[in-house]
Design a protein around this motif. Structure first.
Motif, PDB file in Angstrom:
ATOM      1  N   LEU A 190       0.961   5.870   2.913  1.00  0.00           N
ATOM      2  CA  LEU A 190       0.620   5.248   4.519  1.00  0.00           C
ATOM      3  C   LEU A 190       1.851   6.478   5.059  1.00  0.00           C
ATOM      4  O   LEU A 190       2.899   6.364   5.983  1.00  0.00           O
ATOM      5  CB  LEU A 190       1.397   3.900   4.438  1.00  0.00           C
ATOM      6  N   VAL A 221      -7.068   4.417   4.921  1.00  0.00           N
ATOM      7  CA  VAL A 221      -6.913   3.406   4.871  1.00  0.00           C
ATOM      8  C   VAL A 221      -7.730   3.139   3.959  1.00  0.00           C
ATOM      9  O   VAL A 221      -8.573   3.004   5.070  1.00  0.00           O
ATOM     10  CB  VAL A 221      -5.289   2.919   4.776  1.00  0.00           C
ATOM     11  N   CYS A 232       1.096  -1.578  -0.032  1.00  0.00           N
ATOM     12  CA  CYS A 232      -0.161   0.063   0.327  1.00  0.00           C
ATOM     13  C   CYS A 232       0.567   0.990  -0.111  1.00  0.00           C
ATOM     14  O   CYS A 232       2.041   1.279   0.581  1.00  0.00           O
ATOM     15  CB  CYS A 232      -1.022  -0.567   1.258  1.00  0.00           C
ATOM     16  N   VAL A 285       2.688  -0.182  10.197  1.00  0.00           N
ATOM     17  CA  VAL A 285       3.537  -0.332   8.759  1.00  0.00           C
ATOM     18  C   VAL A 285       4.799  -0.947   8.408  1.00  0.00           C
ATOM     19  O   VAL A 285       5.997  -0.239   9.468  1.00  0.00           O
ATOM     20  CB  VAL A 285       3.219   1.225   8.800  1.00  0.00           C
ATOM     21  N   LEU A 337       0.922  -3.560   5.089  1.00  0.00           N
ATOM     22  CA  LEU A 337       0.118  -2.912   6.798  1.00  0.00           C
ATOM     23  C   LEU A 337      -0.410  -4.087   7.478  1.00  0.00           C
ATOM     24  O   LEU A 337      -0.698  -5.654   6.338  1.00  0.00           O
ATOM     25  CB  LEU A 337      -1.274  -2.652   5.792  1.00  0.00           C
ATOM     26  N   ARG A 345      -4.166   4.971   9.624  1.00  0.00           N
ATOM     27  CA  ARG A 345      -3.362   4.926   9.495  1.00  0.00           C
ATOM     28  C   ARG A 345      -2.370   4.298  10.562  1.00  0.00           C
ATOM     29  O   ARG A 345      -1.923   3.455  11.112  1.00  0.00           O
ATOM     30  CB  ARG A 345      -2.151   5.454   8.291  1.00  0.00           C
TER      31      ARG A 345
END
Length: 288
Positions: free
Chosen positions: A160, A166, A157, A191, A208, A184
């Protein structure tokens, strides 16, 4: 952002479909010209992750362009792609996530339209599942008051950025599907940053990892994933295509400008075919 006076604004750089400067879908406001110039100037630094690409995206947000209508959004994405891959990639993700909210009638998070807050599109697993290329990896379980809890790993993704949101698909063991959003930085979200990417280290991309992340009912965009995919597909692909045409056009420009007389003679057929392909693709995008 469009002109309201009788006299149209002077087109900004990157809007002429007679060359590869633009797609011919919309005229960029003249106020974008200095922003695009800064994008071009800092592209090398952004490629090396030595500059924050979001500075220019925020500047576009101040011009009310991040949530612009689709033709203008595509034209802007194309213009960015001609100057900086990572910046165009980030805008594509942000604008796609805006489209997800528009499609479902969900109000945007505060600051998303202006670029103060970044939006990340984590919808790839939904389209891959539709194509038979795997199952949505985020598993939901029901919680009280219409909330759900989500766990799992989303392997890729972008956007971020701290403070952002998200948008992702989720699934239940009983076969239900939904599209949700979460902060996030919400409890249970981790992350794992991805680095060493080709010119994309500045895109805040990562893995993620969600562990029982609570999603309240108001952050469930839709429970009808098939209809959602159908509704957002055109917008998603048009912006993506605009980005790809920008990159391809810039590459063709560079190849033509950098070729010496011998190369032009030897590669004349290939360069002509590539240029014709680009024109056909641009015309198809404009017609769609």
């Amino acid at each position: 952002m469009t002109a309201t006076s009788e006299r149209a604004p002077e087109p900004a750089a990157g809007t002429d479909p007679a060359t590869r400067d633009g797609l011919g879908l919309a005229v960029l406001p003249a106020a974008t010209e200095p922003v695009l110039a800064r994008v071009a100037e800092r592209a090398g630094e952004v490629d090396r992750a030595e500059a924050d690409l979001w500075d220019e995206l925020s500047a576009l947000g101040e011009l009310d362009l991040l949530a612009a209508p689709l033709p203008l959004a595509a034209e802007l994405t194309h213009a960015l792609a001609r100057r900086c891959t990572a910046s165009a990639f980030a805008l594509w993700g942000h604008r796609s996530a805006i489209a997800y909210h528009e499609t479902t009638g969900t109000p945007l998070p505060d600051g998303a339209a202006s670029g103060v807050v970044a939006l990340a599109s984590g919808m790839a697993p939904a389209f891959k599942e539709e194509a038979g290329l795997g199952e949505i990896p985020l598993l939901a379980t029901d919680s009280p008051e219409g909330a759900i809890a989500v766990s799992g790993v989303l392997p890729w993704c972008s956007n971020l950025r701290p403070g952002g949101w998200v948008v992702t698909p989720v699934r239940w063991e009983d076969g239900r599907r939904a599209v949700v959003r979460h902060r996030r930085d919400a409890d249970g979200v981790r992350v794992k940053e991805l680095t060493g990417l080709t010119a994309l280290d500045a895109t805040a991309s990562g893995v993620l990892l969600l562990d029982q992340v609570r999603i309240p009912a108001q952050d469930v965009l839709t429970h009808d994933l098939p209809a959602f995919r159908d509704d957002v597909r055109a917008t998603f692909l048009q912006i993506q295509t605009a980005m790809c045409l920008g990159l391809a056009g810039a590459a063709l420009d560079a190849a033509e400008a950098g070729a010496d007389d011998v190369a032009r003679e030897v590669l004349a057929e290939e360069l002509s075919a590539a240029a014709e392909d680009w024109r056909h693709l641009r015309e198809a995008l404009a017609a769609g």
